[in-house]
Design an enzyme around this catalytic site. Sequence first.
Site, PDB file in Angstrom:
ATOM      1  CD  GLU A  37       6.666   8.587  -4.780  1.00 26.10           C
ATOM      2  OE1 GLU A  37       7.751   9.151  -4.565  1.00 26.10           O
ATOM      3  OE2 GLU A  37       5.945   8.868  -5.761  1.00 26.10           O
ATOM      4  CE1 TYR A 120       8.560  13.330  -3.302  1.00 27.79           C
ATOM      5  CE2 TYR A 120       9.133  11.032  -2.944  1.00 27.79           C
ATOM      6  CZ  TYR A 120       8.787  12.052  -3.798  1.00 27.79           C
ATOM      7  OH  TYR A 120       8.633  11.808  -5.128  1.00 27.79           O
ATOM      8  CG  ASP A 138      10.493  14.971  -7.121  1.00 30.27           C
ATOM      9  OD1 ASP A 138      10.393  16.201  -7.324  1.00 30.27           O
ATOM     10  OD2 ASP A 138      10.313  14.123  -8.020  1.00 30.27           O
TER      11      ASP A 138
END
Length: 352
Positions: A37, A120, A138
């Site tokens: 990520e 996120y 995303d």
Amino acid sequence: MKTFAFADILLKWHVITKQRNVPWYNEKNPYKIWLREIILQQTQVQQGLQYYLKFVKNYPTIQALASESLEAVLKLWEGLGYYNRCKNLHKTAQQIVNEFNGKFPENYSQLMTLKGIGPYTAAAIASFAYNLPYSVIDGNVKRVLARIYGVQSNLETSQGKKSIDAILKKIFDATHSPQFNQAIMDFGAIQCKPQQPNCNICCFAPHCFAFKNKKIVELPVKKIKLPLQKRYFTYFILHFNNKILIKQRDDKDIWSGLHDYFLIEDIENQNINELEAQNLLKAKIKKIKIKNIHLLNAVSSQKLSHQHLYFKIFLVHLKDNIFPCNTYFWEDINTINNLAFPIKIKPSLWFK
Ligand code: SF4
């Protein structure tokens, strides 16, 4: 908002679709999910993939990453940009080792306390590693939802974010959290791509606002692009006794934590020749004794997200090592390539 069985359609599509060939597929290890990520933020998958593989190989565990020097981690990150991400990555690895006994927190709110982990990333770790009911948002997810549900606001604005959150609240399948998140991200990457989405064979076509209203190009609403700030860097690679004078860049500007050479930033310097460069340098460093000076490159450039950089680089051999500023230090030519530099000015371009 029109209702239809979004999650059912999506999950069925995912089952029958050939899945993406990426090494993190079905990954459950929170450390590797986190690495992925952070590396993929604002980075194309193709480029990020190489860095992900390098990081997993060099630092297979969070302990390995935490015990490495920041300098070495930055060196591995070199070329990926957004260097604060790398510094946070290293700091967070140490925090997890020191404060959480080397184990990733297993709940969303604790994940959110870690440096560099925002909503996120926390949602991605919570969902993919621990099956918790958090939806991941995303760029792929936002694009898919903006098109299917006809979101008319810019997705970077609070109104746009609210719209996406509200849609996800209604359609998210909390009982299949990781499957849903993976499926919608894959749908954006494979089917509803930024350019030329495959609308002719699409399971959402009967429900899709953009398709039905011929708004595929318009949606999602594009952000207004600010003009790039132009910056002109004249670098002087000062060389004496097989050493190069360098400094580590601070947090206040681009390339935080990386190294560079003696720099004069000024639009006026871009067309200077070697003699003019020598005079400029003498004006800046009063006691400097120059043996000779060579232009190393014609002007090269690099675009960052908000800046367009232009470089002109001179190699300067000195007669002695007098230098007035203690933020600089001399690094041996044989070891300089172990340090992290911005990709366009890294010493290996000239000193192998
Ligand atoms: S119909 Fe086209 S725009 Fe709509 S979801 Fe499918 S691929 Fe995306």
